[in-house]
Scaffold this active site. Sequence first.
Site, PDB file in Angstrom:
ATOM      1  CD  GLU A 216       2.193 -34.146  88.818  1.00  0.00           C
ATOM      2  OE1 GLU A 216       1.953 -34.300  87.440  1.00  0.00           O
ATOM      3  OE2 GLU A 216       1.093 -34.232  89.982  1.00  0.00           O
TER       4      GLU A 216
HETATM    5  C1  LIG Z   1       3.781 -40.091  97.647  1.00  0.00           C
HETATM    6  C2  LIG Z   1       4.482 -41.017  95.911  1.00  0.00           C
HETATM    7  C3  LIG Z   1       2.783 -40.515  95.193  1.00  0.00           C
HETATM    8  C4  LIG Z   1       2.579 -40.765  93.417  1.00  0.00           C
HETATM    9  N1  LIG Z   1       1.667 -40.117  92.728  1.00  0.00           N
HETATM   10  C5  LIG Z   1       1.149 -40.964  92.124  1.00  0.00           C
HETATM   11  C6  LIG Z   1       0.204 -40.770  91.259  1.00  0.00           C
HETATM   12  O1  LIG Z   1      -0.992 -40.622  91.727  1.00  0.00           O
HETATM   13  N2  LIG Z   1       0.171 -41.335  89.566  1.00  0.00           N
HETATM   14  C7  LIG Z   1       1.107 -41.127  89.237  1.00  0.00           C
HETATM   15  O2  LIG Z   1       0.765 -42.082  88.043  1.00  0.00           O
HETATM   16  N3  LIG Z   1       2.501 -42.065  89.990  1.00  0.00           N
HETATM   17  C8  LIG Z   1       2.895 -41.344  91.365  1.00  0.00           C
HETATM   18  N4  LIG Z   1       3.391 -41.562  91.821  1.00  0.00           N
HETATM   19  C9  LIG Z   1       4.318 -41.967  90.461  1.00  0.00           C
HETATM   20  C10 LIG Z   1       5.627 -41.297  90.573  1.00  0.00           C
HETATM   21  O3  LIG Z   1       5.707 -40.010  89.430  1.00  0.00           O
HETATM   22  C11 LIG Z   1       6.540 -42.411  89.797  1.00  0.00           C
HETATM   23  O4  LIG Z   1       7.408 -42.530  91.127  1.00  0.00           O
HETATM   24  C12 LIG Z   1       7.488 -40.411  89.531  1.00  0.00           C
HETATM   25  O5  LIG Z   1       8.263 -40.605  87.942  1.00  0.00           O
HETATM   26  C13 LIG Z   1       9.774 -41.723  89.266  1.00  0.00           C
HETATM   27  O6  LIG Z   1       9.336 -42.756  88.490  1.00  0.00           O
HETATM   28  P1  LIG Z   1       9.869 -44.434  89.398  1.00  0.00           P
HETATM   29  O7  LIG Z   1       9.632 -44.558  90.944  1.00  0.00           O
HETATM   30  O8  LIG Z   1       9.667 -45.501  88.777  1.00  0.00           O
HETATM   31  O9  LIG Z   1      11.385 -43.928  89.064  1.00  0.00           O
HETATM   32  P2  LIG Z   1      12.503 -44.230  88.299  1.00  0.00           P
HETATM   33  O10 LIG Z   1      11.923 -44.430  87.362  1.00  0.00           O
HETATM   34  O11 LIG Z   1      12.617 -45.717  88.531  1.00  0.00           O
HETATM   35  O12 LIG Z   1      13.728 -43.890  89.051  1.00  0.00           O
HETATM   36  C14 LIG Z   1      14.741 -43.432  89.459  1.00  0.00           C
HETATM   37  C15 LIG Z   1      16.062 -42.786  89.495  1.00  0.00           C
HETATM   38  O13 LIG Z   1      16.062 -42.718  87.860  1.00  0.00           O
HETATM   39  C16 LIG Z   1      16.225 -41.635  87.280  1.00  0.00           C
HETATM   40  N5  LIG Z   1      15.634 -42.279  85.827  1.00  0.00           N
HETATM   41  C17 LIG Z   1      14.514 -43.054  85.855  1.00  0.00           C
HETATM   42  N6  LIG Z   1      14.394 -42.922  84.339  1.00  0.00           N
HETATM   43  C18 LIG Z   1      16.205 -41.824  83.825  1.00  0.00           C
HETATM   44  C19 LIG Z   1      16.525 -41.025  82.808  1.00  0.00           C
HETATM   45  N7  LIG Z   1      15.792 -41.997  81.056  1.00  0.00           N
HETATM   46  N8  LIG Z   1      17.407 -41.114  81.995  1.00  0.00           N
HETATM   47  C20 LIG Z   1      18.159 -40.440  83.213  1.00  0.00           C
HETATM   48  N9  LIG Z   1      18.002 -40.544  84.368  1.00  0.00           N
HETATM   49  C21 LIG Z   1      16.308 -41.316  85.382  1.00  0.00           C
HETATM   50  C22 LIG Z   1      15.249 -40.663  87.774  1.00  0.00           C
HETATM   51  O14 LIG Z   1      15.109 -39.229  88.225  1.00  0.00           O
HETATM   52  C23 LIG Z   1      15.112 -41.363  89.286  1.00  0.00           C
HETATM   53  O15 LIG Z   1      16.553 -40.509  89.411  1.00  0.00           O
HETATM   54  C24 LIG Z   1       3.725 -41.470  93.300  1.00  0.00           C
HETATM   55  C25 LIG Z   1       5.422 -41.232  93.725  1.00  0.00           C
HETATM   56  C26 LIG Z   1       4.664 -40.867  94.517  1.00  0.00           C
HETATM   57  C27 LIG Z   1       6.340 -41.562  95.956  1.00  0.00           C
END
Ligand SMILES: Cc1cc2nc3c(=O)[nH]c(=O)nc-3n(C[C@H](O)[C@H](O)[C@H](O)COP(=O)(O)OP(=O)(O)OC[C@H]3O[C@@H](n4cnc5c(N)ncnc54)[C@H](O)[C@@H]3O)c2cc1C
Length: 407
Positions: A216
Amino acid sequence: MFIVFARIEDDKNITGFIFEKDQVEGLTLNPEETKLGIRSSSTRQVFYNKVKVHKSAILGARGEGFKIAMNALNVGRIKLSVAVTGAAKKAINYAVGYANERKQFKVPIASFGAIQYKLAEMATKTYVADAGNYRAGQNIEDHIARLENEGLSPQEAKLKGVEEYAIECAILKVFGSEVIQYATDEAVQIYGGMGFSAESAVEAFYRDARISRIYEGTNEINRLLLVKMILKKAMTGEIDMMTPAKSVVKELMSIPSFNAPSDAFFAQEKSVLQNLKKTILMVAGTAAQKLGDKLATEQEVTMNIANMIIEVYMLESALLKTEKLVLKDGAEMHDEKISICLNYLHHAVEEIRKNGKEALFAILEGDEQKMLLMGLKRFTKVQAVNLKEHRRNIAKKIIEENKYCFN
Ligand SMILES: Cc1cc2nc3c(=O)[nH]c(=O)nc-3n(C[C@H](O)[C@H](O)[C@H](O)COP(=O)(O)OP(=O)(O)OC[C@H]3O[C@@H](n4cnc5c(N)ncnc54)[C@H](O)[C@@H]3O)c2cc1C
């Protein structure tokens, strides 16, 4: 069933699509992932290889996907907060149940101050989260009803009603997910070695809680977002931050008022709350003025401001809820809830002081820094109370009832 957001041709904005897997070709899935927690929830990588979908699969209208995605996130955030607050209550129930049963040195571990501290802190944070959830939930429902009365369709009213409280939804998501992390961690600690065993329920609670800080929108993104949304409202004139910010600066130059707050219920605490809001105006106003557009790249300062805003919103929610209960039933009926508020108030003041100080260190130097640090000290003044006794008061009730009992 898939809900997917994608760009059609060279459109500027994304579009939402809804379809079943079997209705399209080229969609493949990786096997189920092995995860740290929420193992009963399916998570697989999805690959789209030249997938074509019929235009009837468009969700809403072409180019309106972003609005749909954002609104789904807003609702998702408050829903997540409510769910994890419920889970935190469950973690407390398990923790106190175990603490009442488990004996060391011939007495239940619940009789130890160190364990009572944990139970009281878990309950305090959970109560505060609950208060915020119900506050924002009611605000959203009232706003939806108002918009429907003004002639909007139920769907439009719901979308706009939640959108209006997007900031609160982000605050609650961050706060709730950190409460569940704290509560499950302390539940494991109260279980001791048993908590580390996969045989105990709290081991799964601990693992399941971890995802809530990630999905989220990660808590980092939500923190950045909530500050951005507030600043945008200030820029567009939707909220007036400049007038109160100016009066805070004026107040800083004047001699402090020595007027005692009235003896109305929580008058003292509300006066502290007012001062905490002034601290935010002072720090955020200075950051906006000194950093301008650079604030977006000075994320550490934005995080400080977000933390301060979260604390104020949550503290205010707990005070408002408790005040309402006390005015209805009398203070005696809600003695432990008053202890919870005082306990949280001191926590919030410390957090705001710490974050305010870090932000001012980062953006100011010399005399200007000195002056605002003095302002920070003045606005974060709080009367000493015996927090140990308040925590014991909270824990005593939980231990007697053998469950979380502050609904
Ligand atoms: C079990 C599970 C269920 C999920 N279910 C859904 C779902 O139903 N629908 C859906 O759409 N998604 C879903 N997700 C995806 C989830 O919303 C994302 O994994 C999450 O939003 C983080 O994105 P990312 O994994 O790409 O991490 P990244 O964006 O790569 O982030 C990695 C780290 O960098 C930080 N970061 C990234 N960008 C910035 C920035 N601009 N400034 C500062 N820090 C930053 C983040 O806070 C984090 O600490 C799910 C994920 C999991 C693990």
